[in-house]
Design an enzyme around this catalytic site. Sequence first.
Site, PDB file in Angstrom:
ATOM      1  N   HIS A 203      54.891  28.817  42.223  1.00  0.00           N
ATOM      2  CA  HIS A 203      54.798  29.607  43.225  1.00  0.00           C
ATOM      3  C   HIS A 203      54.242  29.257  44.638  1.00  0.00           C
ATOM      4  O   HIS A 203      54.182  29.675  45.922  1.00  0.00           O
ATOM      5  CB  HIS A 203      54.222  30.889  43.065  1.00  0.00           C
ATOM      6  CG  HIS A 203      53.006  30.932  42.924  1.00  0.00           C
ATOM      7  ND1 HIS A 203      52.254  30.153  41.818  1.00  0.00           N
ATOM      8  CD2 HIS A 203      51.592  31.146  43.692  1.00  0.00           C
ATOM      9  CE1 HIS A 203      50.826  30.148  41.849  1.00  0.00           C
ATOM     10  NE2 HIS A 203      50.453  30.642  43.108  1.00  0.00           N
TER      11      HIS A 203
HETATM   12  N1  UDP Z   1      49.442  35.953  35.410  1.00  0.00           N
HETATM   13  C1  UDP Z   1      49.727  36.838  34.946  1.00  0.00           C
HETATM   14  N2  UDP Z   1      51.159  36.785  34.865  1.00  0.00           N
HETATM   15  C2  UDP Z   1      52.165  36.144  35.130  1.00  0.00           C
HETATM   16  C3  UDP Z   1      51.619  34.816  35.605  1.00  0.00           C
HETATM   17  C4  UDP Z   1      50.416  34.580  35.790  1.00  0.00           C
HETATM   18  O1  UDP Z   1      49.108  37.735  34.559  1.00  0.00           O
HETATM   19  O2  UDP Z   1      53.443  36.631  34.979  1.00  0.00           O
HETATM   20  C5  UDP Z   1      47.906  35.406  35.433  1.00  0.00           C
HETATM   21  C6  UDP Z   1      47.557  33.866  34.956  1.00  0.00           C
HETATM   22  O3  UDP Z   1      46.957  34.253  33.662  1.00  0.00           O
HETATM   23  C7  UDP Z   1      46.655  33.754  35.798  1.00  0.00           C
HETATM   24  C8  UDP Z   1      46.768  34.141  37.213  1.00  0.00           C
HETATM   25  O4  UDP Z   1      47.755  35.034  37.125  1.00  0.00           O
HETATM   26  O5  UDP Z   1      45.059  34.239  35.501  1.00  0.00           O
HETATM   27  C9  UDP Z   1      47.146  32.962  38.019  1.00  0.00           C
HETATM   28  O6  UDP Z   1      47.746  33.584  39.336  1.00  0.00           O
HETATM   29  P1  UDP Z   1      48.524  32.883  40.142  1.00  0.00           P
HETATM   30  O7  UDP Z   1      49.386  31.596  39.281  1.00  0.00           O
HETATM   31  O8  UDP Z   1      49.483  33.709  41.059  1.00  0.00           O
HETATM   32  O9  UDP Z   1      47.639  32.049  41.425  1.00  0.00           O
HETATM   33  P2  UDP Z   1      46.732  30.956  41.532  1.00  0.00           P
HETATM   34  O10 UDP Z   1      46.058  30.918  40.101  1.00  0.00           O
HETATM   35  O11 UDP Z   1      47.731  29.972  41.728  1.00  0.00           O
HETATM   36  O12 UDP Z   1      45.796  31.013  42.558  1.00  0.00           O
END
Ligand code: UDP
Length: 363
Positions: A203
């Site tokens: 993403h």
């Molecule tokens: N996550 C979730 N469902 C999904 C994909 C990710 O609950 O379909 C959770 C994952 O377990 C983690 C968080 O979302 O705790 C990560 O979010 P994201 O990847 O959107 O953001 P980033 O961590 O890159 O800022």
Amino acid sequence: MKVVSIVGTRPNFIKLLPLAPKLEEKFDHIVIHTGQHYDYEMTQIFFESLPLPEVDYHLNLDKNWSEIQKISEIMIQLEKILSQIKPNLVLVYGDVNSTLAASLTASKLQLPIGHIEAGVRLHEKLQPEELIRIIVDNCSDLLFCPTESALSNLKEEKISGKCFFVGDVMLDAFLNNARLIHKSSILNQLNLKAKEYILVTIHRAENTDNELKLEMLIDALVDFNEISVFPCHPRTEKMLKQYNLFKKIKKSKNLILLRPVNYLNFLSLLLNAKKILTDSGGVQREAYFAKVPVIILYATPLWPEITKYGGGILANNKKMILDALQNFKGVAKRAGYGFGDGHAAEKIVQIIEENLPLKNLIN
Ligand code: UDP
């Protein structure tokens, strides 16, 4: 004492999860949702399925606004709310646009700021989240670092706020919830067998907003002869449609595309995956906590501990990705090593208690 948490995106909600009950024990804890994430699967699903606190204020954003319009509107609406509440501390989480808008507003109002997940650096200034991390850390009074390397980044930058290594609240959330995955039936629903599929999340703007890059990533997954499960972020879905790649995925027998799933379902998919391919800061850590080999779609490490202690490998072109999907079997020697002891939330609350009231209060 009043402590306000400002959250707006999926990773913010996960970080709030272990912290909210500890904050509620000690303070009048007020939650503001900026509305940055608005799809059901990116926000509401978490409030329905997890013991998250009630939202006290929900900002109104038009989903068609540009990022800049949203950031400025969050600031305008927050100014009114924060001026009324007059909190003793504003807590901001991670590195998203809401974090930036909230810390700039609190800073202008001379409210003390605590940053959860401070000091994390990719050392690439042009990356959008990196700029946010640097600005937010410079606005903050209490900086809560998830790793020792994050703490040393802040020391090198001679940041003026008080910096603490507390460990990662995402490890707290992971440990509290990984033991509940028996409640999830997602593997059965998707007819998946444990350790027989790759879990994929993509993403980051660097990957989704670059047609050649996104096509390369999809080609790698389509070409790799194993099942990949891909809970797809709305931003990625939009760009896949825009670049006409959606059809390619639908045709492939290897690639199972899903709407984003709730946290327990996601942890179940993660803990049972053979490998994980991701550009997510949170998911790469969860893979490391779960001791599942993780292929990280970055050129430089955001979380150096993961590659250093053997849990992950960086890959940013098709050849490296296919090679890692085939051959990389590294797992962390100790689950979560370097990210604290799973009690970051308690430590953060104790530090807040010891440091409040902070001087630069408006009232
Ligand atoms: N996550 C979730 N469902 C999904 C994909 C990710 O609950 O379909 C959770 C994952 O377990 C983690 C968080 O979302 O705790 C990560 O979010 P994201 O990847 O959107 O953001 P980033 O961590 O890159 O800022």
